[in-house]
Structure formats: structure tokens, C-alpha cells
Design an enzyme around this catalytic site. Sequence first.
Site, PDB file in Angstrom:
ATOM      1  CG  ASP A  23     -45.083  -4.427 -26.718  1.00 14.03           C
ATOM      2  OD1 ASP A  23     -44.799  -3.700 -27.008  1.00 14.03           O
ATOM      3  OD2 ASP A  23     -44.990  -5.390 -27.528  1.00 14.03           O
ATOM      4  CG  HIS A  25     -41.293  -2.348 -26.997  1.00 19.33           C
ATOM      5  ND1 HIS A  25     -42.803  -3.486 -27.687  1.00 19.33           N
ATOM      6  CD2 HIS A  25     -40.957  -1.864 -27.458  1.00 19.33           C
ATOM      7  CE1 HIS A  25     -41.956  -3.305 -29.202  1.00 19.33           C
ATOM      8  NE2 HIS A  25     -40.680  -2.951 -29.120  1.00 19.33           N
TER       9      HIS A  25
END
Length: 361
Positions: free
Chosen positions: A289, A320
Site C-alpha cells: 500500500d 491502496h
Amino acid sequence: GRWRLLCKPSALAQHLVRSLGRSAVLRGGCWSWPCWPRLQMLQQLLQPLEPEPVVARELLQLPDAGLVALDWLVGPRGAAGGGGGGPVLLLIPNAAGKVTGGLLQLGLRALDRGFVPVIFNRRGHNGCPLTTPRLQPFGDPGDLREAVTYVRCRHPATPLLAVSEGSGSGLLLAYLGESGSSSRLAAAACLSPVFSGRDWFEAGMPWLYEWPLLLHLKRGLSRYAGSLAEAVDVDGLLGSRSLRELEEALFCRSKSRPTSWEAYWERNEPLRDADEAAVPVLCLCSADDPVRGPPARSLPTELFRSSPYFFLLLTPRGGHCGFPRRGAGGCWGHEAVLEYFRAMGEFLRAEEPRKGLLRPR
């Protein structure tokens, strides 16, 4: 071997491992774009959903005369929404109020499976009128509490679930901690959550993510420049060059109640009351992420090891809030969340008779 569930051992944890292990979407073949998490992030943030779903909006007046908006998804075919008998699923967008195509996709997928999805829009976000010179701080769950109370009164006999996306998880986590056993929720889930608000703002974010959200916020706030002028320095607000500068201009350098950056986060950190949470929470995170940051410094692993209510589903890739599926398209994270809610309902129904035997007269 592509995902692991980090949690405190319990009967519920064993049930979740079995349920998620049987899920086809988690058995492999769903990790694509392994080297481009930033492109996944940009697609998730900017790509609109086609066709755009139809929503029925309600404006909820708060005790201080402010307004929040509840958007009930009725689907692209115009089916009746907000009145079904399935579980109500409260969808919480990111902290900038950006309702992404991914969040709408999750809502429509839930609608097809019998849920009643509704999007919570904060004051001044997503076209919700700003009737007071006050916006909602990052981790202040007061307005969300009013919305949950209203939805619970409207659907008193059905389970109420909640799922948040990205930085919007700060609001949901703060609400669960502050409310404890009085949250009125049966279960919750967070997609790519931000666990430490202050660290997140101070570390900075990839410009591919930060600038679209910054422009989105400024465009919305510029509509209310006149009413905000009595509370904040509007020129400084609209001249902010980062999300941190904008957050400070809104909530730390206000004209009526200025405060320090440190004091602001003492009141608004998402996990400040995490020990009080009493609702099962699944946090779906990826190791790559680019917005949350490296797992070693951004994941509170000790919380998942010690609390019986927090479950971390950690995957090597997914970006993400992206979690793209190979070939079939869409987001496999949505399937994981809906499978989690199904498993939670199954577990709670099995436990209810046992609880009844122990309940005092």
C-alpha cells in the site's frame, strides 16, 4: 499462502479462517498488476463507475443544525432502495469525502446480494449543504453516531454493518472505540485503513493520491467560502499545498478555538480508544500500500494479537483500496468483505441460542 489472518486465537477467528479459506476469490488467481500499486491506486481514485448508480438522498439534521447526507443506493435498474429486509450496510468514504467508483461498486455488489447499502456523507462533502461554519474533524465520530442512531431507528429489526474506505477508516475506528458495546453495529470492515492519523499526515502521500484529493476538497470548500470566513482563514485554506496544511488550516488555526497540532491528534487519533471496541472488525490491508506506508511502521500488529475484536487480513499485493482481480475485473477485496459479513452473520446466529441459555432472567 497468499494471505494471512493476524488475530488473537478464538472460536470466531477459527470460523473466519475456515470461511475465508473456502472463498474462491482468496484461493489464488486474483493478484494482478504486481509491480504497479500506484497505478492501481490512481485507477481506484479516478475511474468512475459505469453506469452510475441511482441514489435516494436524505438530509439528516444534527443537534447544532448542521446536516449530513445519507445516500441510499437503489441500483442502476431503479429497484426500490432503503426499504429491503436484508442487513443495512453503511458505506463510509475516505476523509476527503470522495465517493470512488470502487465504493459504489461495493455498494452495488452488496445490493445484488440482498443488503441495503447507504453512503454516509459528512458535512459539506459530496454536495451535502454546509449550514454551519464547522466541518467534521478526522476522528470525531459525533456526526456518525447521529447517523447510526437514525439508521437503526429506521431499520430496527435488521443487522447494521459498516465498511470504510482508506482514510475514512479513521472515523469508523474512532466511532467503534468511543462507542464500545453501544455502537449498534453487528460487525465492521475497513478497506486499506489508516491507523495513525498524525503519522499519515506528517509522512506525506504520493502526489498521485494527494493532489486529486486536495483539489477535490478545495473545490467543495470554495462553495462555502463566505460562511467559512467567520471561522477560518479562507485564503490560507484554499492556498494549502498539502492535505496536512489544509487539515491544520481547518481545525488548528480556527478563529474561535485555535489549538496545537499535538492537541488536535490527542482528540482525533483513530485508535485512541481501541481497547474499548466491542464489535468484530476486519481490516483488509496490502503490504504494498503506497498510501498507508510500510507495514513495519503503519500496522498496529500488537492490537490484532491482543484484542479479540480486531482481525487483520494481510495480502502481499493489492495497492491502496485496489485489490484488482485478474481477468474478471473488479475488486476481490469487496468479495472478501462480503464473505466476512456472511461468515459473521453465520457465527452470530449459531452463538445466539448459547447466549440465551446463559442470559439472566
